[in-house]
Design an enzyme around this catalytic site. Structure first.
Site, PDB file in Angstrom:
ATOM      1  N   ASN A 134       0.930  -0.867   0.145  1.00  0.00           N
ATOM      2  CA  ASN A 134       0.164  -0.147   0.164  1.00  0.00           C
ATOM      3  C   ASN A 134       0.865   1.088  -0.066  1.00  0.00           C
ATOM      4  O   ASN A 134       1.910   1.215   1.003  1.00  0.00           O
ATOM      5  CB  ASN A 134      -0.853  -0.029   0.773  1.00  0.00           C
ATOM      6  CG  ASN A 134      -1.845   1.231   1.341  1.00  0.00           C
ATOM      7  OD1 ASN A 134      -1.154   2.379   2.224  1.00  0.00           O
ATOM      8  ND2 ASN A 134      -2.974   1.534   0.879  1.00  0.00           N
ATOM      9  N   GLU A 197      -1.307   1.518  -4.792  1.00  0.00           N
ATOM     10  CA  GLU A 197      -0.841   2.878  -5.810  1.00  0.00           C
ATOM     11  C   GLU A 197      -0.092   2.888  -6.593  1.00  0.00           C
ATOM     12  O   GLU A 197      -0.540   3.983  -7.166  1.00  0.00           O
ATOM     13  CB  GLU A 197      -1.473   3.700  -4.220  1.00  0.00           C
ATOM     14  CG  GLU A 197      -2.674   3.659  -4.027  1.00  0.00           C
ATOM     15  CD  GLU A 197      -2.797   2.560  -2.659  1.00  0.00           C
ATOM     16  OE1 GLU A 197      -3.866   2.618  -1.721  1.00  0.00           O
ATOM     17  OE2 GLU A 197      -1.668   1.958  -2.521  1.00  0.00           O
ATOM     18  N   ASP A 243      -4.404  20.299  10.471  1.00  0.00           N
ATOM     19  CA  ASP A 243      -5.247  19.303   8.807  1.00  0.00           C
ATOM     20  C   ASP A 243      -5.967  20.119   7.697  1.00  0.00           C
ATOM     21  O   ASP A 243      -5.718  21.427   8.130  1.00  0.00           O
ATOM     22  CB  ASP A 243      -6.124  18.136   9.068  1.00  0.00           C
ATOM     23  CG  ASP A 243      -6.057  17.005   8.918  1.00  0.00           C
ATOM     24  OD1 ASP A 243      -5.373  16.838   7.659  1.00  0.00           O
ATOM     25  OD2 ASP A 243      -6.177  15.910   9.693  1.00  0.00           O
TER      26      ASP A 243
END
Length: 424
Positions: A134, A197, A243
């Site tokens: 991943n 990915e 964030d």
């Protein structure tokens, strides 16, 4: 391709030289986003910093080799659904030197209350017990010379971590810092578990080589910095950190990375500074979701003109969809499709094709003049949304979602909604 080669081909470079104050890089990134690509010489000996390399659609589309939204969406979705194989290479170490400590890397703080310097654009490649790789983007900050804490959210790497720790196994990882923008874009996608990915990146780039590391993980060839290590069962406090919604994320216990080796390109290593809650952050994080919304909406309302995850919604929580509806209900179907395609979406607004979703004043005008709240406004209560939503009802993102049909009613004389224009 090295990031240095990529940057040299950009037309809007703006050079900065030391000395740099503690927040100089963050301020420059904010001031130049959407206008230029800042290059920071000698952020530390042997390192060059660069930011805003993918902060506009124009730049993104240039990397993708496309000119329109629809082409970009189709190319990215096709790569996610049909990734290519990566080419594994073992002869790469002569191009790199090693450093002894994470503190030798030119990490920076971006906002005043952040606890530590961060890598914000690191692609973390993890290897699961089942042999699944991943690649995803996670913030990464040192808690020692050879230890770091990484923020994991409940997605695929989190699953790999939890299942591995439950079996008493540490997770081999590589953290690649300073990679091609399309590698970042691919790492920000969410394909089904088992789809690598970096294979998506290989499809977008027409091929991708990866370096085999001693721990079994891999990293994109010619990444400027590669950190080899293991995700351990040890935890440390992570945060506060800003964030995507522009507020400080809370401090929580997160996994500790035990670092084995740190590789740095012998030639000038270009590291990528990604401003949290900046335009680049929003575009990278939201673009694949926007593509999925476009595809889902197009399946229920074929005359879709434009889809945007808005800047005011941080490229994540608010979508505006422009369309030509043929019958009443098309707009509401489009809104429901958008919520299904992007479960983190909190507010979805449908407008007519004469309204530009990129223009918040036009969108507000459409809401003011075309919304009939008795039939154009609906709430979906108690559904899972985004954990990034500061007013979510719990830590899992439980929330209420709002759909707004701001298209003109078809049973009212269209002349009443004609926008006045001054002739040339």
């Amino acid at each position: 391709m090295r990031v240095s080669d990529l940057v040299s081909n950009l037309p809007d470079i703006q050079i900065y030289n030391p000395p740099y104050g503690e927040f100089t890089i963050a301020r420059v990134l904010r001031e130049t986003e959407g206008r230029s690509t800042p290059v920071f010489r000698e952020v530390k000996p042997g390192y060059v910093g660069v930011g805003n390399i993918i902060d506009t659609r124009l730049k993104l589309y240039r990397y993708l080799g496309v000119s329109r939204d629809e082409e970009a969406y189709q190319k990215l979705l096709a790569a996610v659904e049909s990734p290519a194989s990566v080419e594994r290479i073992s002869t790469w170490r002569d191009l790199y030197r090693t450093v002894d400590s994470l503190y030798e890397l030119p990490m920076v703080r971006y906002y005043e209350k952040e606890a530590r310097p961060y890598v914000t654009s690191g692609v973390v490649v993890g290897l699961g017990l089942d042999g699944v790789y991943n690649a995803s983007i996670h913030r990464f900050s040192p808690v020692g010379g050879k230890k770091a804490v990484v923020r994991l959210v409940p997605r695929h790497l989190y699953h790999i971590y939890k299942t591995s720790v439950a079996r008493g196994r540490e997770v081999p990882i590589a953290v690649a810092w300073g990679v091609h923008p399309l590698v970042l874009l691919a790492a920000a996608t969410s394909p089904p578990y088992g789809v690598f990915e970096l294979g998506v990146a290989a499809r977008l780039l027409g091929g991708l080589k990866v370096m085999e590391l001693d721990n079994g993980a891999v990293a994109p060839f010619l990444s400027s910095v590669v950190i080899e290590g293991f995700l351990t069962s040890e935890q440390a406090e992570e945060g506060p950190f800003v964030d995507i919604v522009g507020v400080y994320d809370r401090v929580r216990l997160q996994p500790v990375v035990r670092v084995e080796r740190i590789y740095v390109l012998r030639e000038e290593a270009y590291v990528h500074y990604l401003l949290p809650a900046g335009s680049e952050h929003m575009l990278l994080m939201g673009f694949e979701r926007e593509a999925k919304i476009w595809r889902a909406v197009k399946s229920v309302a074929p005359m879709v003109r434009k889809v945007r995850l808005t800047k005011g919604g941080f490229g994540w929580l608010v979508a505006v969809i422009s369309l030509d509806k043929s019958v009443e209900g098309d707009a509401k179907n489009a809104l429901l499709a958008a919520f299904a395609a992007h479960p983190s979406l909190k507010i979805a607004i449908a407008v007519d094709s004469d309204v530009d979703p990129d223009n918040p004043v036009e969108v507000e005008w459409a809401v003011a003049t075309r919304l009939r709240a008795d039939r154009g406004l609906f709430v979906i209560p108690y559904v899972r949304g985004s954990t990034l939503d500061p007013v979510a009802l719990n830590e899992e993102g439980l929330t209420h979602k709002v759909g707004i049909d701001a298209t003109r009613p078809l049973d009212v004389d269209p002349v009443l909604f004609e926008r006045a224009r001054i002739p040339e």
